[in-house]
Design an enzyme around this catalytic site. Structure first.
Site, short mmCIF file in Angstrom:
data_model
loop_
_atom_site.label_atom_id
_atom_site.label_comp_id
_atom_site.label_asym_id
_atom_site.label_seq_id
_atom_site.Cartn_x
_atom_site.Cartn_y
_atom_site.Cartn_z
N GLY A 1 -4.40 8.17 -4.40
CA GLY A 1 -5.78 8.46 -4.03
C GLY A 1 -6.12 7.95 -2.64
N ASP B 1 1.41 12.93 -0.47
CA ASP B 1 -0.02 12.60 -0.42
C ASP B 1 -0.62 13.00 0.92
OD1 ASP B 1 0.47 11.43 -2.89
OD2 ASP B 1 0.66 9.41 -2.05
N GLY C 1 6.18 3.27 5.45
CA GLY C 1 4.86 2.85 5.00
C GLY C 1 4.11 3.97 4.31
#
Length: 289
Positions: free
Chosen positions: A40, A237, A272
């Site tokens: 999210g 994402d 990352g």
């Protein structure tokens, strides 16, 4: 318009290893770092860096106050991130020398959202806004029902994949994003191809092969942009956040997919998650836009 992202917020702990561990194997990590993550949070940061307005709906514990501040620094609207008496979600991410990873999640505060929290946020939405969801929080069904009643568009990233979660949202999803493995799992669970799931637009990401857009019986394949992958964590994402941001900004599906593929190609070349998601100017500079 606005993107309302009902999404997880995690503290990501990264362990760099020579290879992914086999069952029973103990490995010594070659590196360690910590940062902001969660599907999210990653998607919210990606959407914000793609120049779309995004408000995050989520929960953290006292140990994760810094994650809310970090999201705000990255341009995400944070009034609907609630601090509760449960630890913040945690992800232990093991990344090998080829950039592949395995992830172990602790749901923590991400699983403690209430209908009141979600409803208070969506009460501020306007018809045509996007509601974006994944499977790392609770409350998706309530959010989708509320979104439909308010005339909002529902985008759903079906990860981590759960067949029952997809079934519960049947008839309420406008756009579904999933990877090739998840697509195969969905087809096996339902006995129907992705094109027959009753969802108007389905995007299946294919890693280094790009993605395909399935709309009813039609399918269009998009090639990935060349990239030297060092860490695939968060690339999906980033793709999703940029995709929904592009649609929110009126690019159309083909334009939004192209932008999302460009963003993902930059993301896989970095170590990352949320903290290193590229912004729109980086993409424009890289691709001469």
């Amino acid at each position: 318009m606005m993107i309302w992202n009902l999404g997880s917020i995690n503290i990501d702990a990264f362990f760099g290893v020579t290879h992914l561990p086999a069952p029973g194997e103990t490995l010594v990590a070659q590196s360690f770092s910590q940062g902001l993550g969660g599907k999210g949070a990653n998607m919210s940061v990606a959407a914000a860096r793609a120049a779309a307005p995004v408000s995050h709906i989520g929960a953290i514990g006292a140990d994760g106050r810094w994650t809310r501040e970090r999201l705000m620094e990255y341009g995400v609207d944070v009034p609907h991130i609630h601090q509760i008496e449960v630890p913040t979600g945690l992800a232990n991410i093991v990344v090998d020398a080829e950039g592949e990873n395995t992830i172990i999640l602790l749901q923590g505060a991400n699983g403690q959202l209430t209908d009141a929290m979600i409803g208070a946020a969506l009460a501020e939405a306007s018809p045509g806004d996007f509601v974006l969801m994944q499977n790392e929080t609770n409350g998706q069904v309530y959010a989708a029902q509320t979104a439909r009643s308010l005339g909002l568009r529902v985008a759903y990233a079906a990860a981590p994949f759960e067949a029952d979660a997809v079934a519960e949202l049947a008839g309420m999803i406008d756009i579904m994003i999933l990877n090739a493995v998840e697509a195969a799992q969905l087809e096996k669970a339902t006995g129907k191809p992705v094109s027959e799931q009753g969802i108007r637009d389905v995007i299946v990401t294919l890693g280094a092969e790009g993605c395909k857009w399935i709309k009813e019986s039609q399918q269009q394949v998009f090639d990935a942009y060349p990239a030297q992958a060092v860490d695939t964590t968060g690339a999906g994402d980033t793709f999703t956040g940029y995709l929904i941001a592009g649609l929110d900004r009126g690019l159309g599906m083909e334009g939004a997919i192209d932008l999302a593929l460009k963003a993902a190609s930059l993301m896989v070349a970095r170590h990352g998650t949320a903290d290193v998601i590229p912004d729109l100017k980086e993409i424009q500079d890289q691709f001469g836009l």
